[in-house]
Design a protein around this motif. Structure first.
Motif, short mmCIF file in Angstrom:
data_model
loop_
_atom_site.label_atom_id
_atom_site.label_comp_id
_atom_site.label_asym_id
_atom_site.label_seq_id
_atom_site.Cartn_x
_atom_site.Cartn_y
_atom_site.Cartn_z
N THR A 438 0.87 -1.17 0.00
CA THR A 438 0.00 0.00 0.00
C THR A 438 0.91 1.22 0.00
OG1 THR A 438 -1.66 -1.18 1.24
CG2 THR A 438 -1.84 1.20 1.22
N ARG A 439 0.75 2.06 -1.00
CA ARG A 439 1.70 3.17 -1.16
C ARG A 439 0.99 4.50 -0.99
NH1 ARG A 439 4.85 0.93 -6.54
NH2 ARG A 439 4.45 -1.28 -6.13
N PRO A 440 1.55 5.36 -0.16
CA PRO A 440 0.94 6.67 0.03
C PRO A 440 1.27 7.60 -1.13
CG PRO A 440 2.90 6.46 1.39
CD PRO A 440 2.75 5.15 0.66
N VAL A 441 0.29 8.36 -1.56
CA VAL A 441 0.55 9.40 -2.57
C VAL A 441 -0.10 10.69 -2.09
CG1 VAL A 441 0.63 7.80 -4.52
CG2 VAL A 441 -1.55 8.85 -3.90
N VAL A 442 0.47 11.83 -2.48
CA VAL A 442 -0.12 13.10 -2.04
C VAL A 442 -1.22 13.56 -2.99
CG1 VAL A 442 1.90 13.89 -0.75
CG2 VAL A 442 1.68 14.46 -3.19
N ASN A 443 -1.15 13.13 -4.25
CA ASN A 443 -2.18 13.54 -5.22
C ASN A 443 -2.06 12.69 -6.49
OD1 ASN A 443 0.04 14.54 -6.60
ND2 ASN A 443 -0.26 16.63 -5.85
N ALA A 444 -2.87 13.04 -7.49
CA ALA A 444 -2.89 12.26 -8.73
C ALA A 444 -1.58 12.38 -9.51
CB ALA A 444 -4.06 12.71 -9.61
N LEU A 445 -0.86 13.49 -9.32
CA LEU A 445 0.42 13.64 -10.02
C LEU A 445 1.39 12.57 -9.53
CD1 LEU A 445 0.78 17.54 -9.78
CD2 LEU A 445 -0.31 16.18 -11.58
N GLU A 446 1.42 12.43 -8.21
CA GLU A 446 2.33 11.43 -7.65
C GLU A 446 1.85 10.02 -7.99
OE1 GLU A 446 4.99 11.06 -3.61
OE2 GLU A 446 2.85 11.28 -3.39
N LEU A 447 0.54 9.83 -7.99
CA LEU A 447 0.00 8.52 -8.37
C LEU A 447 0.41 8.18 -9.80
CD1 LEU A 447 -1.76 6.02 -7.89
CD2 LEU A 447 -3.76 7.38 -8.58
N SER A 448 0.30 9.14 -10.70
CA SER A 448 0.69 8.90 -12.10
C SER A 448 2.16 8.53 -12.19
CB SER A 448 0.41 10.15 -12.95
OG SER A 448 -0.98 10.35 -13.08
N GLN A 449 2.99 9.21 -11.38
CA GLN A 449 4.43 8.88 -11.40
C GLN A 449 4.67 7.47 -10.90
OE1 GLN A 449 5.98 12.15 -9.13
NE2 GLN A 449 5.76 13.57 -10.86
N LEU A 450 4.00 7.10 -9.82
CA LEU A 450 4.14 5.73 -9.29
C LEU A 450 3.72 4.70 -10.33
CD1 LEU A 450 2.87 5.49 -5.59
CD2 LEU A 450 5.16 5.07 -6.47
N LEU A 451 2.58 4.99 -10.97
CA LEU A 451 2.07 4.05 -11.98
C LEU A 451 3.04 3.96 -13.15
CD1 LEU A 451 -1.71 5.11 -12.04
CD2 LEU A 451 -0.81 2.91 -11.26
N ALA A 452 3.59 5.09 -13.57
CA ALA A 452 4.50 5.10 -14.70
C ALA A 452 5.77 4.30 -14.40
CB ALA A 452 4.85 6.54 -15.08
N ALA A 453 6.17 4.29 -13.14
CA ALA A 453 7.43 3.63 -12.77
C ALA A 453 7.24 2.15 -12.43
CB ALA A 453 8.06 4.35 -11.58
N ASP A 454 6.00 1.75 -12.22
CA ASP A 454 5.74 0.39 -11.75
C ASP A 454 5.53 -0.58 -12.92
OD1 ASP A 454 5.00 -1.09 -9.07
OD2 ASP A 454 3.60 -1.81 -10.61
N ALA A 455 6.29 -1.66 -12.93
CA ALA A 455 6.19 -2.62 -14.04
C ALA A 455 4.81 -3.28 -14.07
CB ALA A 455 7.27 -3.68 -13.91
N GLY A 456 4.18 -3.36 -12.92
CA GLY A 456 2.85 -3.98 -12.86
C GLY A 456 1.83 -3.24 -13.70
N THR A 457 2.00 -1.92 -13.82
CA THR A 457 1.08 -1.13 -14.63
C THR A 457 1.17 -1.56 -16.10
OG1 THR A 457 1.53 0.72 -13.16
CG2 THR A 457 0.39 1.23 -15.21
N GLY A 458 2.39 -1.75 -16.55
CA GLY A 458 2.60 -2.20 -17.93
C GLY A 458 1.99 -3.58 -18.16
N ASP A 459 2.15 -4.46 -17.16
CA ASP A 459 1.56 -5.80 -17.28
C ASP A 459 0.05 -5.71 -17.43
OD1 ASP A 459 4.07 -6.80 -16.98
OD2 ASP A 459 3.79 -7.56 -14.93
N CYS A 460 -0.54 -4.86 -16.64
CA CYS A 460 -2.00 -4.70 -16.67
C CYS A 460 -2.44 -4.15 -18.02
CB CYS A 460 -2.43 -3.77 -15.54
SG CYS A 460 -4.20 -3.41 -15.53
N PHE A 461 -1.72 -3.13 -18.47
CA PHE A 461 -1.99 -2.52 -19.78
C PHE A 461 -1.92 -3.59 -20.88
CE2 PHE A 461 -0.48 -0.08 -23.53
CZ PHE A 461 -1.42 0.94 -23.56
N ALA A 462 -0.87 -4.41 -20.81
CA ALA A 462 -0.69 -5.46 -21.82
C ALA A 462 -1.84 -6.47 -21.79
CB ALA A 462 0.64 -6.17 -21.60
#
Lengths: 518, 454
Positions: A438-462
């Motif tokens: 569970t990762r804390p984020v301050v807002n959607a900008l930080e969430l987008s950065q976390l998602l962009a850096a996380d390989a799991g996001t790419g897996d889901c997209f694929a």
């Protein structure tokens, strides 16, 4: 005729369900085929959401059959020049035998393109005898008109309207897997990569056996993906992936002064975002992080904090670093993912969880009652906190609402805000990731950065794009194929075009099981 | 007659309809007097009634409606009590495993098992067999050729996005598995198709019709050849297409040379089928078309979808009291919204008014016969919703109106039907329409609903 492929059978590719061309594909194909640029008529129902999570054409019943009959009749007249170009003779030869030869030539040439594969001898005979009937019964028809009637008929053929395979022998094998024949593969590639029928080069590649090897498929796929037409197709898939709606028809509260024009401008801006990403790095990460916008609508520019912007959609507009980052913070996504009652976190959270994190949200329990109204005295966060105190709601919302809270800085049409009701916005959230953290984020900008850096996001997209490529829902046997595709996407550092190349070379794409066939 | 028409009859086999679909004796000839034809209209609206409003006072068994009082949202039907059979909420047992009864929308007219699909936020349910309107229409088609087997109508269903974006949420009536019937919305197109002649001279018209007919015939045979190479699931898709071609051919064969079947209704100009605000005017136009089509003998079976399974992209701007909120949210009622009950009541009261107007229209057409004075006496109107209340109450409120040539016992609230499978009602509807049927969708549920037949 392809035989059962024992190696591929062991890899268990899934079925290839019969789909008709979507309205988007129909329009593109008519352009390729007849050089006429006409919208699909209103009488043909809009595409619907299929079990893959992406759009498919509505099943053809009486209404569709009639609409297609009328539309293709008009097109056969408008496209008569291109149609006659498929006939080996420009005018009717006086000699009957030569005339028959010309018509047979037309059936082969036009049929080859309309059906996206060579016309079989049996089909050719059927169409030819129909032509004979037309000549006999419609005495007023000239040669050109009779050819036009044939074209009209071929445009209503299931071989044109459906993504059909090559004919399978009635007594052929009924289990195992077969490799798609070269033409079927070429069509499947072309409609996935370009949203239209194969071009001349791809037909040639099919004819010359160049699609028999992975390298050959890759080469053709990269060629198609370098064509501007593929960008439009990728935009379409992106909009459908995130569930971005036709915002011209979005129903919004009167206080937003939301207009169909603004809605259209939002969708156009997200399309241009996808295009600019493809023109640049071409990665999923840049789609989630880009601050470049192309806007040609004053109201939208103002919404993005640039009132008085008079540029056009060729001039890039840099959005504020403190407010925007990528597709999830753009107006089209934020407006699509809001309820009429402005309970925005639920839909936004569900979209992030479903489309980027691929977390399974359990269905609501029996007797579940969704909230449907914001008490004007409460901030959205405070309202939902009370709703979540309801034990049955908390289990579900624990997964997806936090991700939605990160977007609280954006109102129901995506304008940036710092207060909600009487309260200062709190966009902080703890977002649950599929790896169990569970990762804390301050807002959607930080969430987008976390998602962009996380390989799991790419897996889901694929995974989502895998369903789109195969135009069906998952089956358990897909697991291995999906793993390979994800690996390739990771290897290509999240390049979207390379994901598409990996998809069209997957055994799941180049083969199909026979279980669903006769 | 082309071969593939017989093939279509083959397709009807094994679709979960019990009893042979055989024509009955010609009733007219047997009795030696004019018997007006029977007709059925099936209407569906989503999200049910406001909580507690679908009732009539009384105990077990039949309740005399004349002494009952309707709640507010049913009040517009009070003048029609003697024509109604209000059926206590029944079950769509094949949707009981679904997340909620929104999914009953595509299931409840067939009684058939759902196509196997995984559950999830966007999961939807589709039936594995035909809906009762199709079964009745196919049987009529065997004994009597009419221009249209059915007249499927709908009001604007909202954008095909989100939960209302799937075919299962947008199609209540199905010719069979994988064969949803696309309803028609455009009144101008309907008038043109059903009533208006053409300016072509006789020779040109005859030739054009011959051309169209041979094209349809070819396409039918072509689809059959195409289908022969496909697997079972894919054949369902093509069967729908084939039925569509067949329906077009049927219409072409039955319409007279002038193309005029009867007096067309007058439709106001300028209606926009995309504009939700035009919904009441569109419905009024469709109501007129339906009545005129029945009178002209275009069809005996009509269906009407007043909304999709959720109504998530639909608001009701012609009812300003609802404040622009979408129908699905309104349907959930007062739970989180103090005004919710009133909004839901506003909407359903409007629906009940439209039901009353439909009955009014049918009753305004004289149709004397052994069991009838007006067309309503020879009709049955099914007024159905996919859940009892908008809060997902898993049972179906179905009201029947009209005696259908003396078959139905009206003027009653049938309390004994409570929680019985809806499948029994299909048998009643079929029998009322002189269609032999023991069951539909589920062979374990046979026979009519006790107490409904006069």
């Amino acid at each position: 005729m392809p035989g059962v492929d024992p190696t591929a059978s062991a890899l268990l590719p899934g079925p290839k369900p019969l789909r008709r061309l979507t309205n988007f594909e129909l329009k593109n194909t008519m352009w390729e085929l007849l050089a006429v640029d006409v919208p699909v008529p209103e009488t043909l129902p809009r595409d619907v959401l299929s079990e893959s999570g992406f759009s498919e054409g509505s099943v053809i019943s009486r209404l569709e059959a009639e609409a297609i009959m009328e539309w293709t009749g008009t097109l056969a007249q408008q496209g008569v020049a291109r149609i006659m170009a498929s006939a080996p003779c420009a005018t009717a030869p006086a000699d009957r035998a030569l005339q028959d030869e010309c018509v047979s030539g037309f059936i082969s040439n036009f049929g080859m393109r309309a059906f996206r594969r060579p016309v079989t001898a049996a089909e050719s005979t059927e169409f030819f005898s129909y032509y004979r009937d037309v000549l006999r019964t419609q005495q007023s028809y000239g040669f050109e008109q009779s050819i036009g009637v044939l074209a009209h008929l071929m445009l209503q053929s299931p071989r044109f309207l459906y993504h059909a395979g090559s004919p399978i022998a009635a007594m052929g094998p009924t289990s195992g897997a077969v490799r798609l024949d070269a033409y079927e593969l070429a069509s499947r590639m072309s409609y996935f990569l370009s949203g239209s029928m194969p071009d001349a080069s791809l037909f040639e590649a099919a004819l010359n056996g160049r699609l028999a090897s992975t390298e050959g498929i890759q080469q053709e796929a990269r060629r198609l993906l370098s064509d501007p037409q593929s960008k439009v197709q990728i935009e379409e898939i992106m909009l459908q992936w995130l569930g971005i709606e036709d915002l011209r028809k979005k129903i919004k509260d009167a206080r937003y002064s939301f207009t169909p024009e603004l809605g259209q401008a939002m969708v156009d801006e997200t399309r241009r975002l996808v295009e600019s990403v493809l023109d640049g790095e071409g990665t999923l990460a840049s789609l989630l992080l880009s601050r470049t916008a192309y806007v040609d609508n004053g109201a939208l520019a103002a919404l993005y904090g640039h009132p008085g912007f008079t540029g056009n959609n060729l001039t890039p507009l840099q959005l504020k670093e403190t407010e925007r980052s990528g597709i999830l913070t753009r107006a089209a996504f934020l407006t699509s993912k809001s309820l009429g009652s402005e309970l925005n976190p639920i839909k936004r959270g569900l979209a992030v969880v479903g489309k980027l994190l691929c977390l399974n949200v359990p269905p609501p329990p029996a007797g579940f009652v969704p909230p449907d109204h914001v008490d004007p005295g409460l901030s959205t966060r405070e309202f939902l906190k009370r709703h979540d105190a309801n034990a049955c709601a908390s289990a579900c919302h624990a997964i997806f609402t936090p991700a939605g809270f990160a977007f609280e800085n954006y109102d129901g049409v995506g304008a940036y805000r710092t207060v909600d009701g009487a309260e200062t916005i709190d966009a902080s959230a703890s977002v649950y990731f599929p790896d169990g953290t569970t990762r804390p984020v301050v807002n959607a900008l930080e969430l987008s950065q976390l998602l962009a850096a996380d390989a799991g996001t790419g897996d889901c997209f694929a995974d989502h794009w895998f369903r789109r490529a195969l135009r069906r829902r998952d089956i358990p046997n897909d697991e291995g194929h999906r793993r390979e595709v994800k690996q390739a996407f990771r290897g290509a550092t999240g390049n979207i075009r390379e994901l598409m190349v990996a998809l069209v070379t997957s055994t799941a794409f180049t083969h199909r099981s026979l279980e669903s066939a006769k | 007659m082309s071969k593939w028409i017989i093939r279509r009859r083959d397709l009807l086999r094994g679709m979960g309809a019990g009893a042979a679909l055989l024509p009955l004796l010609n009733v007219r000839a047997a009795r030696g007097q004019v018997v007006p034809p029977k007709r059925v209209i099936m209407c569906v609206f989503p999200n049910g009634y406001p909580s507690g409003q679908y009732t009539a006072t009384g105990n077990n068994g039949a309740v005399d409606l004349s002494t009952a009082t309707f709640a507010a949202s049913l009040a517009p039907l009070s003048p029609w009590k003697d024509q109604l059979a209000v059926v206590a909420p029944v079950k769509c047992i094949n949707a009981d495993d679904a997340e909620d009864y929104h999914r009953a929308y595509s299931m409840m007219f067939s009684g058939a098992a759902p196509v196997s699909k995984p559950l999830g936020p966007s999961s939807v349910w589709a039936p594995t067999g035909p809906t009762i309107d199709q079964v009745i229409a196919n049987n009529i088609d065997l004994r009597e050729k009419l221009p249209r087997r059915t007249l499927p109508l709908a009001l604007p269903l909202g954008e095909p996005e989100g939960v209302d974006g799937t075919l299962e949420a947008r199609r209540a009536f199905w010719a069979g598995q994988g064969q949803p019937i696309t309803p028609e919305i455009d009144p101008y197109k309907l008038v043109k198709d059903l009533f208006v002649g053409t300016a072509m001279d006789d020779v040109a018209l005859t030739q054009a019709r011959a051309g169209r007919r041979s094209m349809l015939d070819f396409l039918g045979r072509d689809l059959e050849r195409f289908s022969a190479q496909l697997g079972t699931e894919d054949q369902f898709t093509v069967a729908s297409h084939l039925q569509g071609i067949r329906d077009l051919e049927l219409q072409l064969q039955q319409i007279g040379t002038g193309g005029i079947l009867g007096e067309p209704p007058t439709i106001p100009t300028g209606l926009n089928i995309q504009a939700l605000n035009d919904t009441p005017a569109l419905w009024e136009a469709q109501r007129q078309i339906l009545l005129a089509a029945f009178r002209a003998g275009v069809t005996r079976v009509a269906t009407m979808q007043f909304g999709p399974a959720w109504g998530d992209k639909l608001n009701l701007p012609w009812l300003p009291a609802t404040g622009g909120r979408v129908w699905h949210e309104i349907g959930h009622g007062p739970t989180d919204n103090p005004q919710g009950q009133d909004d839901h009541q506003t909407v359903v009261t409007w629906y009940s008014q439209q039901f009353a107007k439909l009955l009014e229209g049918l009753a305004s057409i004289p149709e004397p016969g052994p069991n009838s004075v007006t067309m309503l006496d020879n009709c049955v109107v099914v007024w159905a919703s996919n859940m009892l209340s908008g809060d997902h109450d898993p049972s179906l409120p179905w009201i029947l109106a009209g005696k259908c040539g003396g078959y139905f016992k009206t003027g009653q609230y049938l309390a004994s039907a409570a929680n019985k499978p809806v499948n029994h009602l299909f048998v009643d509807l079929a029998h009322a329409m002189d269609v032999p049927l023991d069951f539909l969708g589920n062979p374990d549920i046979r026979g009519p609903m006790p107490g409904l037949k006069a």
